[in-house]
Design a protein around this motif. Structure first.
Motif, mmCIF file in Angstrom:
data_model
loop_
_atom_site.group_PDB
_atom_site.id
_atom_site.type_symbol
_atom_site.label_atom_id
_atom_site.label_comp_id
_atom_site.label_asym_id
_atom_site.label_seq_id
_atom_site.Cartn_x
_atom_site.Cartn_y
_atom_site.Cartn_z
ATOM 1 N N MET B 1 0.854 -1.195 0.000
ATOM 2 C CA MET B 1 0.000 0.000 0.000
ATOM 3 C C MET B 1 0.890 1.246 0.000
ATOM 4 S SD MET B 1 -3.383 0.507 2.364
ATOM 5 C CE MET B 1 -2.521 1.145 3.780
ATOM 6 N N PRO B 2 0.640 2.160 -0.928
ATOM 7 C CA PRO B 2 1.529 3.333 -0.980
ATOM 8 C C PRO B 2 1.352 4.211 0.258
ATOM 9 C CG PRO B 2 -0.298 3.557 -2.554
ATOM 10 C CD PRO B 2 -0.415 2.184 -1.952
ATOM 11 N N LEU B 3 2.376 4.983 0.500
ATOM 12 C CA LEU B 3 2.325 5.918 1.626
ATOM 13 C C LEU B 3 1.436 7.095 1.260
ATOM 14 C CD1 LEU B 3 6.121 5.912 2.438
ATOM 15 C CD2 LEU B 3 4.329 5.345 4.076
ATOM 16 N N SER B 4 0.585 7.480 2.176
ATOM 17 C CA SER B 4 -0.265 8.644 1.934
ATOM 18 C C SER B 4 0.456 9.908 2.383
ATOM 19 C CB SER B 4 -1.568 8.499 2.717
ATOM 20 O OG SER B 4 -1.280 8.630 4.099
ATOM 21 N N LYS B 5 -0.097 11.020 1.984
ATOM 22 C CA LYS B 5 0.460 12.306 2.413
ATOM 23 C C LYS B 5 0.452 12.396 3.938
ATOM 24 C CE LYS B 5 -0.251 17.254 1.614
ATOM 25 N NZ LYS B 5 -1.066 18.246 0.905
ATOM 26 N N GLU B 6 -0.607 11.838 4.551
ATOM 27 C CA GLU B 6 -0.678 11.890 6.013
ATOM 28 C C GLU B 6 0.407 11.034 6.656
ATOM 29 O OE1 GLU B 6 -2.292 14.194 7.746
ATOM 30 O OE2 GLU B 6 -2.688 14.783 5.669
ATOM 31 N N ASP B 7 0.682 9.884 6.047
ATOM 32 C CA ASP B 7 1.785 9.047 6.544
ATOM 33 C C ASP B 7 3.083 9.847 6.530
ATOM 34 O OD1 ASP B 7 0.099 6.864 6.738
ATOM 35 O OD2 ASP B 7 0.604 6.099 4.739
ATOM 36 N N VAL B 8 3.290 10.519 5.413
ATOM 37 C CA VAL B 8 4.547 11.267 5.257
ATOM 38 C C VAL B 8 4.587 12.434 6.247
ATOM 39 C CG1 VAL B 8 5.970 12.603 3.648
ATOM 40 C CG2 VAL B 8 4.781 10.540 2.854
ATOM 41 N N ARG B 9 3.443 13.015 6.494
ATOM 42 C CA ARG B 9 3.390 14.111 7.474
ATOM 43 C C ARG B 9 3.822 13.590 8.858
ATOM 44 N NH1 ARG B 9 0.140 18.648 6.893
ATOM 45 N NH2 ARG B 9 -1.376 17.567 5.595
ATOM 46 N N THR B 10 3.332 12.425 9.205
ATOM 47 C CA THR B 10 3.693 11.839 10.499
ATOM 48 C C THR B 10 5.195 11.555 10.574
ATOM 49 O OG1 THR B 10 1.534 10.770 10.489
ATOM 50 C CG2 THR B 10 3.119 9.984 12.117
ATOM 51 N N ILE B 11 5.742 11.043 9.487
ATOM 52 C CA ILE B 11 7.184 10.749 9.468
ATOM 53 C C ILE B 11 7.980 12.050 9.606
ATOM 54 C CG2 ILE B 11 9.075 9.819 8.071
ATOM 55 C CD1 ILE B 11 6.840 8.028 6.724
ATOM 56 N N ALA B 12 7.532 13.081 8.902
ATOM 57 C CA ALA B 12 8.241 14.368 8.956
ATOM 58 C C ALA B 12 8.181 14.959 10.364
ATOM 59 C CB ALA B 12 7.655 15.340 7.938
ATOM 60 N N GLU B 13 7.025 14.781 11.002
ATOM 61 C CA GLU B 13 6.919 15.278 12.381
ATOM 62 C C GLU B 13 7.866 14.522 13.288
ATOM 63 O OE1 GLU B 13 2.762 15.047 13.369
ATOM 64 O OE2 GLU B 13 2.294 16.781 12.093
ATOM 65 N N TYR B 14 7.923 13.220 13.101
ATOM 66 C CA TYR B 14 8.853 12.426 13.895
ATOM 67 C C TYR B 14 10.291 12.878 13.645
ATOM 68 C CZ TYR B 14 12.107 8.871 15.191
ATOM 69 O OH TYR B 14 13.202 8.256 15.714
ATOM 70 N N ALA B 15 10.635 13.100 12.379
ATOM 71 C CA ALA B 15 12.022 13.462 12.024
ATOM 72 C C ALA B 15 12.320 14.926 12.292
ATOM 73 C CB ALA B 15 12.297 13.118 10.566
ATOM 74 N N ARG B 16 11.356 15.645 12.859
ATOM 75 C CA ARG B 16 11.519 17.059 13.207
ATOM 76 C C ARG B 16 11.949 17.886 11.993
ATOM 77 N NH1 ARG B 16 10.050 14.429 17.100
ATOM 78 N NH2 ARG B 16 10.445 14.895 19.292
ATOM 79 N N ILE B 17 11.191 17.731 10.901
ATOM 80 C CA ILE B 17 11.414 18.573 9.726
ATOM 81 C C ILE B 17 10.051 19.103 9.285
ATOM 82 C CG2 ILE B 17 12.192 18.648 7.321
ATOM 83 C CD1 ILE B 17 14.152 16.404 7.948
ATOM 84 N N VAL B 18 9.877 20.421 9.378
ATOM 85 C CA VAL B 18 8.613 21.014 8.952
ATOM 86 C C VAL B 18 8.567 21.024 7.427
ATOM 87 C CG1 VAL B 18 7.234 23.133 8.949
ATOM 88 C CG2 VAL B 18 8.545 22.504 10.983
ATOM 89 N N LEU B 19 7.486 20.549 6.854
ATOM 90 C CA LEU B 19 7.335 20.584 5.395
ATOM 91 C C LEU B 19 6.094 21.395 5.035
ATOM 92 C CD1 LEU B 19 8.069 16.860 4.361
ATOM 93 C CD2 LEU B 19 9.639 18.799 4.299
ATOM 94 N N THR B 20 6.185 22.145 3.942
ATOM 95 C CA THR B 20 5.003 22.851 3.445
ATOM 96 C C THR B 20 4.104 21.816 2.770
ATOM 97 O OG1 THR B 20 5.984 23.229 1.283
ATOM 98 C CG2 THR B 20 6.393 24.911 2.970
ATOM 99 N N GLU B 21 2.885 22.214 2.466
ATOM 100 C CA GLU B 21 1.955 21.287 1.811
ATOM 101 C C GLU B 21 2.533 20.814 0.485
ATOM 102 O OE1 GLU B 21 -0.944 19.927 3.117
ATOM 103 O OE2 GLU B 21 -0.021 20.836 4.896
ATOM 104 N N GLN B 22 3.132 21.743 -0.243
ATOM 105 C CA GLN B 22 3.687 21.363 -1.545
ATOM 106 C C GLN B 22 4.858 20.395 -1.366
ATOM 107 O OE1 GLN B 22 5.145 24.586 -4.051
ATOM 108 N NE2 GLN B 22 6.013 23.038 -5.429
ATOM 109 N N GLU B 23 5.700 20.698 -0.375
ATOM 110 C CA GLU B 23 6.821 19.789 -0.112
ATOM 111 C C GLU B 23 6.311 18.409 0.284
ATOM 112 O OE1 GLU B 23 10.567 22.392 1.570
ATOM 113 O OE2 GLU B 23 8.791 22.286 2.839
ATOM 114 N N LEU B 24 5.216 18.392 1.026
ATOM 115 C CA LEU B 24 4.644 17.110 1.442
ATOM 116 C C LEU B 24 4.180 16.299 0.240
ATOM 117 C CD1 LEU B 24 2.547 17.809 4.654
ATOM 118 C CD2 LEU B 24 4.302 16.059 4.382
ATOM 119 N N ASP B 25 3.560 16.986 -0.724
ATOM 120 C CA ASP B 25 3.112 16.297 -1.941
ATOM 121 C C ASP B 25 4.300 15.705 -2.672
ATOM 122 O OD1 ASP B 25 0.404 16.776 -1.626
ATOM 123 O OD2 ASP B 25 0.526 18.761 -2.553
ATOM 124 N N GLU B 26 5.334 16.529 -2.845
ATOM 125 C CA GLU B 26 6.525 16.056 -3.569
ATOM 126 C C GLU B 26 7.194 14.911 -2.813
ATOM 127 O OE1 GLU B 26 7.474 20.518 -5.335
ATOM 128 O OE2 GLU B 26 8.881 19.581 -3.918
#
Lengths: 503, 105, 493
Positions: B1-26
């Motif tokens: 199952m592919p990773l969703s944008k929300e999955d990636v948001r959670t990973i970014a929060e864990y890794a302490r890197i703020v991403l913009t919505e566009q960065e999250l999509d990319e």
């Protein structure tokens, strides 16, 4: 007066010893060359005039006092900007470390200095070594000295370009998945990734701790061997738990005959569909060069090599995520101003300090290490690593070294490789021995018939047999020169005609 | 199952890197491409294969003696603090911690 | 809330402990050669490694590895043939790399146990119960953080925090028990015993006060006779034997109250507040933390040789239990005294030296060690032996012995000389005391009469009168003996 920028490290060392010129003159010539050529190359992030002239003066003083000179006495050397050198910044070409002053000196740098080298500066790279083109530097790209419209390769692109442009005789790079060998190939110089553990990693900003290895660039196999002897001369580094003893003697055996040796080729790789015609021609030329010196070419296989990319892009990002976690803006590095909470400060410092590729690798690693995911990719990747290592061991029972491509093509033009995963795939030929740990070296094998750019071949050897590896590399270099395809000590042609005069 | 944008948001929060919505999509596109590259690892039968975490052959038990500053590395306070953006007296300074806490130690 | 005793009638308790011990007796940190700090100014003992600077690499401290192997051997653990260091990630600036170097599924030491002797109370007999030890692993300590602007250095309300990395990288061993502990008293005894073992090994000062030995506890309860384990809570800040006991007792009662009211215990971390004698929620754990553990690529694996382990075994000294048994068997010391002396390496050393000097009264030497010596700051074996001999000879009373100890403490004075010089030596000549006894009996006819009627209590009063009359120079035991003799004669006569 001789053109100091065209001299090899051996010639510089010998000239200083003989009193033909002083270390200071060589340093000044190197600094002048850098000033003149940098606007076109941009290989350096910092040029350290003071450190260079001070070290050169010390070498001259030693000679004047009749003391023994080091093996690299007066040789101008550049260091990739992930290597600590007190008196310089260590930026990793990242905004994160833009103002970071080295608090200590890396062991590899220290050993070059101990051998008398003159440190002239710190070279550009892909940010934190994530990349194969030096385009991900946060500051500026480096241009290929053979064609300014092309990339120098990466991640040690600045070091390769500085050597190719005659700015320095020797440079150090680090190689995690091909970051010495691919830029060496793109810039027409020799680049060695020694066996993992041969050169201390202490003081080199880590990317993938089990993959990273420091090695030298030079314009000849002989210069690379000279640098290796300096790097291993102090024995294993007690500051690096993974470092091991390697005997000196790289420079001694280069001219030993290779007659009767066996060099393995992997038919599927030699005919790989992604290989350009130029690269295939280069491989053929190297094969001939070796055969001409009595080397037997044998066919071998590395059955698990196709999975090397997958293994590498599981292991590398995990280690990178972990190694880069320390950049939180507290003890060093970029700190987002005016944050009210620690959480904000950490997350914004990392968001604004790291570039896009550094973020990609870290997030990929953070995902792959998550519980439940770890067992799907990271752990199997380390098992596949075992298989790849046994493949190599089996292959090296049948041959002394492997001949294979360095990269699928010659240096590409800026902007040509925009998709990150496409760029990852171009590491195909170099990453497997970062996974297994054994040594690999790239040697120029001529110029591409259509691109006119340097074409290189790669040789890989068994672990801790890098002396023999360089001996075979020297045989290729010798045969290629004999065939009139590429001369050792070649400086990129646009720079040969002008500038760089010594005193 | 592919990773969703929300999955990636959670990973970014864990890794302490703020991403913009566009960065999250990319980033979501990238992460799925990258994970696809890793699929060969899942097609292996690796039963009984030991992992190689360290490509160092049989090297083991590397240790050092319990001797103070045997390598001359201790940093003077000025050196220790010189790369820090925010300090107070002899200490590194961080803003208020608010609800965060250390790990399970 | 119900009392613990009541709760324990209806509920079974399951307690597991995690004990962190800093190896304070080493010279240097775990992965670098920085000096181990005790009271140095902030960031005095730091280097690129413990500050987590880019490019710095760890190299394990050999003596720390030896220490943990000794700890494993002393707690009956298996020393594992192969183990790795792992990286455990969490973003918090007290860990300079944002990961802690610790161990993975396989620790240096696993599958051990300590036998716990729980003394009887009143009608309940004592018992021995094994507490299994799951593992002891090696890790590094975090930096110290001071929260400025909040109350009492707490996080809440603070405006900034200051970091001191002196402690960062201190070698730490973490011992994890199996959930075999069934009462707060067992937990306290286990911790005491563990502390005694580690003290005997000399691997740490084991100061709970200074934080070099710290304890967390997991506790759950289930109704007697059921098998389904209850939800556990984790208790932090159990940093004295009393806190450990009281916090667990409180938490057991709290859980029982919640469950008996039909509620549910939540999986959470709770903090013991000793001043308010209660636990409060620190955080609720909905899911397990994901620390993204993986083998540290910077550190070579360990496969400790039999030779290495044997060398460590040779350095494990006689442990407190064995010492106690030897004191009982060879010197005839009472179990309670032997236990107490054997539990402290310093006391044991002093005792054994003193016992050699006064071999014929080892029991009194032990008595001095247990009842007098703890009050002294610097007392020598010769002084302990001297006091024991004075007591054996009935030359001084126990109260006088305490006085003499105070006088000789910190000096090299001989207690016998002090006693003589100060004229404290009691008269032990029965003839000399007989006169006093007769005088007192003459003065106290009503007590004599009471004795005659069967009251033995009056003897104590009469001894007191004799002591008063002799201005303390008479030996009370002898007075007692003489008084009883005389009174019995008078009764018969």
């Amino acid at each position: 007066m001789e053109r100091l920028d065209l001299l090899s490290a051996w010639q510089i060392r010998a000239g200083i010893e003989a009193g033909d010129f002083s270390a200071t003159e060589v340093a000044q010539a190197s600094l002048a060359t850098i000033r003149e050529r940098e606007p076109r190359i941009q290989a350096f992030l910092q040029v350290c005039d003071d450190l260079a002239l001070k070290a050169a003066a010390a070498t001259d003083a030693r000679r004047a006092a009749g003391q023994k000179l080091g093996s690299l006495a007066g040789v101008p050397v550049a260091f990739k900007d992930n290597m600590h050198l007190v008196g310089s910044r260590t930026t990793c070409a990242s905004k994160m470390l833009e103002n970071y002053e080295s608090p200590f000196t890396a062991t590899c740098v220290r050993r070059m200095l101990d051998a008398g080298a003159t440190p002239v500066g710190k070279t550009n790279m892909d940010e934190f070594a994530f990349g194969s083109s030096t385009e991900s530097s946060a500051f500026f790209p480096t241009h290929n000295p053979w064609d300014a419209n092309r990339v120098p390769g990466g991640s040690s692109g600045g070091s390769a370009a500085a050597v190719a442009a005659g700015e320095v005789a020797i440079a150090l790079g680090s190689d995690t998945g091909g970051s010495i060998r691919q830029p060496a190939a793109f810039c027409g110089v020799v680049g060695l990734k020694p066996t993992y553990g041969s050169v201390s990693r202490y003081g080199v900003v880590a990317f993938g701790s089990s993959l990273d290895q420091v090695g030298p660039f030079g314009r000849s196999v002989a210069d690379v061997a000279l640098a290796m002897d300096a790097l291993v001369a102090g024995g294993r580094d007690r500051l690096d738990s993974t470092s091991q003893n390697v005997d000196v003697g790289f420079a001694n055996c280069l001219e030993d005959p290779v007659e009767g040796m066996r060099v393995g080729v992997i038919p599927s790789l030699m005919e790989h569909k992604g290989l350009s015609a130029e690269i295939k021609e280069g491989l053929e030329a190297a094969r001939k060069a070796l055969k001409g010196q009595g080397v037997r070419i044998v066919e071998v296989g590395l059955p698990n090599m196709d999975s090397a990319i997958a293994a590498y892009y599981a292991i590398g990002p995990c280690e990178a995520f972990s190694n880069l976690a320390r950049f939180d803006g507290v003890r060093f590095g970029y700190q987002e101003p005016s944050c009210e909470t620690l959480a904000q400060q950490t997350a914004f410092s990392r968001a604004h300090g790291f570039g896009a590729e550094a973020k990609r690798r870290q997030l990929l690693g953070a995902y792959l290490l998550a519980s439940g995911v770890y067992d799907k990719y990271y752990y199997p990747a380390q098992q596949v690593r075992t298989l790849i290592t046994s493949d190599y061991a089996a292959a090296f029972k049948r041959c002394d070294a492997l001949l294979l491509p360095a990269a699928p093509t010659t240096a590409w033009q800026f902007g040509h490789m925009s998709d990150p995963t496409q760029m990852y795939a171009s590491d195909l030929f170099t990453i497997s021995n970062n996974i297994a740990g054994n040594g690999g070296v790239c040697v120029p094998a001529g110029l591409g018939s259509s691109s006119g750019m340097p074409v290189a071949v790669q040789l890989q050897g068994p672990p801790f047999e890098d002396k023999k590896l360089l001996q075979v590399a020297r045989a290729v270099e010798r045969g290629i020169a004999h065939a009139g395809l590429f001369e050792p000590n070649t400086v990129a042609p646009s720079f040969v005609e002008r500038g760089g005069d010594g005193a | 199952m592919p990773l969703s944008k929300e999955d990636v948001r959670t990973i970014a929060e864990y890794a302490r890197i703020v991403l913009t919505e566009q960065e999250l999509d990319e980033m979501t596109t990238y992460m799925n491409d990258a994970v696809r590259m890793l699929q060969p690892l899942r097609e292996y039968d690796l039963a009984g294969v030991e992992p190689t975490f360290h490509p160092i052959g049989n090297l083991s038990n590397v240790m050092t003696d319990d001797k103070v500053d045997a390598n001359g590395r201790a940093l003077h306070i000025d050196e220790a603090l010189k790369n820090a953006a925010s300090t107070r007296d002899r200490a590194f300074r961080v803003p208020s911690i608010l609800g965060e806490e250390g790990g399970d130690r | 809330m119900k009392k613990l005793n009541e709760v324990l009638r209806d509920w079974d308790v399951t307690i597991g402990l995690e004990v962190h011990t800093a190896l304070t007796t080493l010279q240097t940190k775990m992965f670098c050669d920085c000096k181990l700090s005790h009271d140095d100014p902030p960031n005095t003992n730091v280097c690129p490694v413990c500050l987590g600077m880019p490019g710095a690499l760890p190299v394990p401290n050999k003596k720390a590895i030896e220490s943990i192997v000794m700890a494993g051997l002393a707690t009956n653990c298996q020393i594992m043939p192969r183990s790795y260091f792992y990286r455990k990630h969490y973003f918090y600036p007290d860990m300079s790399k944002n990961y802690q170097t610790t161990q993975g599924p396989v620790a240096f030491c696993m599958h051990g146990h300590l036998d716990l002797e729980v003394p009887g109370q009143g009608a309940n007999g004592g018992y021995v119960t094994p507490i299994r030890i799951q593992r002891i692993h090696m890790e590094e300590d975090a930096a110290k953080m001071v929260h400025v602007g909040g109350q009492e250095g707490r996080i809440g309300g603070s405006s900034e925090s200051l970091l001191d990395y002196n402690r960062c990288g201190t070698p730490l061993i973490e011992l994890v028990t199996e959930p075999d502990i069934r009462t707060p008293e067992e937990a306290r005894l286990f911790m005491e015993k563990l502390r005694q073992v580690f003290l005997a090994l000399g691997i740490s000062d084991c100061s709970m006060e200074k934080g070099s030995m710290r304890c967390d506890g997991n506790v759950s309860i289930r109704r007697r006779g059921t098998t389904q384990l209850g939800t556990k809570t984790e208790m932090k800040n159990l940093n004295s034997f009393k806190s450990l006991h009281d916090a667990l007792a409180y938490e057991i009662c709290r859980q029982a109250e919640v469950l008996e009211a039909g509620g549910a215990v939540l999986q959470e971390t709770r903090h013991w507040e000793p001043s308010k004698r209660r636990t409060v929620v620190m955080r609720t754990k909905e899911t397990a933390d994901d620390y993204r553990m993986y083998p540290d690529p910077d550190l070579a694996p360990f496969d400790l040789s039999e030779e290495f382990v044997q060398a460590c075994r040779a350095r494990v000294p006689e442990l407190p239990d064995a010492k106690r048994d030897r004191y009982m068997a060879e010197l005839g010391i009472k179990r309670k005294d032997a236990d107490q002396i054997a539990g402290s390496p310093a006391a044991a050393l002093l005792f054994e030296e003193a016992a050699t000097m006064a071999p014929e009264c080892a029991g009194l030497v032990a008595n001095v060690m247990v009842n007098l010596a703890p009050a002294a700051t610097a007392i020598t074996a010769a002084q302990v032996a001297g006091l024991a001999e004075l007591l054996r000879d009935d030359a001084i009373t126990f109260a006088q012995a305490r006085e003499v100890l105070q006088i000789v403490d910190g000096t090299d004075a001989d207690p016998r000389e002090v006693v003589d010089k100060r004229g404290m030596r009691q008269i032990t000549d029965a003839d000399a005391l007989a006169t006093t006894v007769d005088e007192v009996l003459q003065r106290c006819p009503s007590q004599v009469a009471q004795y005659k009627e069967g009251s033995r209590k009056v003897v104590g009063f009469l001894v007191g009168q004799c002591m008063k009359a002799s201005r303390g120079t008479g030996n009370p035991k002898l007075f007692n003996k003489l008084l009883v003799q005389r009174l019995d004669e008078m009764n018969r006569g």
